[in-house]
Design a protein around this motif. Structure first.
Motif, mmCIF file in Angstrom:
data_model
loop_
_atom_site.group_PDB
_atom_site.id
_atom_site.type_symbol
_atom_site.label_atom_id
_atom_site.label_comp_id
_atom_site.label_asym_id
_atom_site.label_seq_id
_atom_site.Cartn_x
_atom_site.Cartn_y
_atom_site.Cartn_z
ATOM 1 N N LEU A 1 0.820 -1.213 0.000
ATOM 2 C CA LEU A 1 0.000 0.000 0.000
ATOM 3 C C LEU A 1 0.856 1.265 0.000
ATOM 4 C CD1 LEU A 1 -2.809 -1.114 2.465
ATOM 5 C CD2 LEU A 1 -2.914 -1.010 -0.041
ATOM 6 N N LEU A 2 1.903 1.270 0.808
ATOM 7 C CA LEU A 2 2.774 2.449 0.854
ATOM 8 C C LEU A 2 3.507 2.639 -0.472
ATOM 9 C CD1 LEU A 2 4.119 2.051 4.493
ATOM 10 C CD2 LEU A 2 2.530 3.813 3.663
ATOM 11 N N LYS A 3 4.023 1.557 -1.047
ATOM 12 C CA LYS A 3 4.714 1.656 -2.348
ATOM 13 C C LYS A 3 3.754 2.087 -3.450
ATOM 14 C CE LYS A 3 7.975 -2.097 -1.676
ATOM 15 N NZ LYS A 3 8.389 -3.383 -2.253
ATOM 16 N N ALA A 4 2.482 1.713 -3.324
ATOM 17 C CA ALA A 4 1.487 2.091 -4.331
ATOM 18 C C ALA A 4 1.042 3.540 -4.175
ATOM 19 C CB ALA A 4 0.283 1.153 -4.268
ATOM 20 N N GLY A 5 1.489 4.206 -3.098
ATOM 21 C CA GLY A 5 1.200 5.621 -2.928
ATOM 22 C C GLY A 5 0.103 5.964 -1.942
ATOM 23 N N LEU A 6 -0.441 4.973 -1.243
ATOM 24 C CA LEU A 6 -1.452 5.272 -0.233
ATOM 25 C C LEU A 6 -0.770 5.759 1.039
ATOM 26 C CD1 LEU A 6 -2.669 2.612 -1.949
ATOM 27 C CD2 LEU A 6 -4.565 3.119 -0.436
ATOM 28 N N LYS A 7 -1.498 6.520 1.817
ATOM 29 C CA LYS A 7 -0.995 7.057 3.081
ATOM 30 C C LYS A 7 -1.784 6.448 4.238
ATOM 31 C CE LYS A 7 1.470 10.288 0.948
ATOM 32 N NZ LYS A 7 2.315 9.610 0.018
ATOM 33 N N HIS A 8 -1.062 6.058 5.300
ATOM 34 C CA HIS A 8 -1.730 5.563 6.507
ATOM 35 C C HIS A 8 -2.433 6.735 7.171
ATOM 36 C CE1 HIS A 8 -1.647 4.384 10.897
ATOM 37 N NE2 HIS A 8 -2.477 3.532 10.332
ATOM 38 N N THR A 9 -3.744 6.583 7.430
ATOM 39 C CA THR A 9 -4.512 7.699 7.992
ATOM 40 C C THR A 9 -5.028 7.447 9.398
ATOM 41 O OG1 THR A 9 -6.528 6.871 6.947
ATOM 42 C CG2 THR A 9 -5.245 8.532 5.730
ATOM 43 N N SER A 10 -5.365 6.191 9.730
ATOM 44 C CA SER A 10 -5.945 5.931 11.043
ATOM 45 C C SER A 10 -5.950 4.436 11.331
ATOM 46 C CB SER A 10 -7.386 6.471 11.107
ATOM 47 O OG SER A 10 -8.199 5.805 10.158
ATOM 48 N N SER A 11 -6.358 4.112 12.547
ATOM 49 C CA SER A 11 -6.562 2.732 12.961
ATOM 50 C C SER A 11 -7.969 2.644 13.532
ATOM 51 C CB SER A 11 -5.556 2.321 14.033
ATOM 52 O OG SER A 11 -4.243 2.461 13.546
ATOM 53 N N LEU A 12 -8.686 1.601 13.167
ATOM 54 C CA LEU A 12 -10.066 1.460 13.608
ATOM 55 C C LEU A 12 -10.315 0.084 14.214
ATOM 56 C CD1 LEU A 12 -11.891 2.925 10.479
ATOM 57 C CD2 LEU A 12 -11.520 4.065 12.670
#
Length: 182
Positions: free
Chosen positions: A146-157
């Protein structure tokens, strides 16, 4: 539509295309693998009937939303190596990026390559401004994808069963979203 199914993207090594009934054995190979499925949904492998239903649901999603799950085919071998798509689990409002690959395809960068192409498809032709992804904290390989694909970690649920999932986000650029809203 080609015999191969409607192609939605092509990268250097992969083709993403709509699912076909003939993909059920490949779906079962990937989603019937109990070890691989420990990170997916309820953690249980899918049956052949589940895979048949998934092809039908994906076809409905492509008709109603313009997107769904896709087979990922290696250019070199013309073999389905995995699956990647945009879904709405439990009718959640935002599209969620999902992917799974056959064990023989792990470690080759296919998931990252397919995820990047699927996000470009989502933010481009489909016109989605936001796409989310969720992953269990213990699933470090998927977090790297996910990080390599360009997504950003936003939260934990928290989940209904008391576990925690990490939430990631991909947003189209402001200019793209403004153009899409017109």
């Amino acid at each position: 539509m080609s015999q191969m199914g409607r192609i939605i993207f092509s990268t250097k090594r992969l083709i993403g295309r709509h699912l076909l009934t003939s993909d059920v054995p490949a779906l079962l190979d990937v989603y019937g693998d109990a070890d691989a499925m420990r990170w997916v949904g309820d953690g249980q492998p899918l049956t052949q009937e589940d895979c048949k239903r998934w092809v039908e649901v994906s076809a409905r999603n492509y008709r109603s939303r313009g997107y769904g799950m896709s087979a990922i085919v290696a250019h070199e071998s013309n073999v389905v190596v995995g699956f990647c798509g945009l879904v709405h689990p439990d009718n959640q409002p935002e599209a969620e990026l999902k992917y799974a690959f056959g064990r023989s395809s792990w470690g080759r960068g296919y998931a990252t390559e397919a995820a990047r192409a699927m996000l470009a498809y989502a933010h481009g032709p489909v016109g989605l401004c936001r796409v989310i992804a969720t992953v269990y904290p213990e699933n470090l390989p998927s977090q790297r994808v996910l990080l390599k694909a360009g997504l950003k970690h936003t939260s934990s649920l928290p989940t209904e069963d008391g576990k925690v999932v990490l939430c990631f986000l991909s947003e189209a650029g402001e200019r793209s979203c403004a153009r899409l809203r017109r």
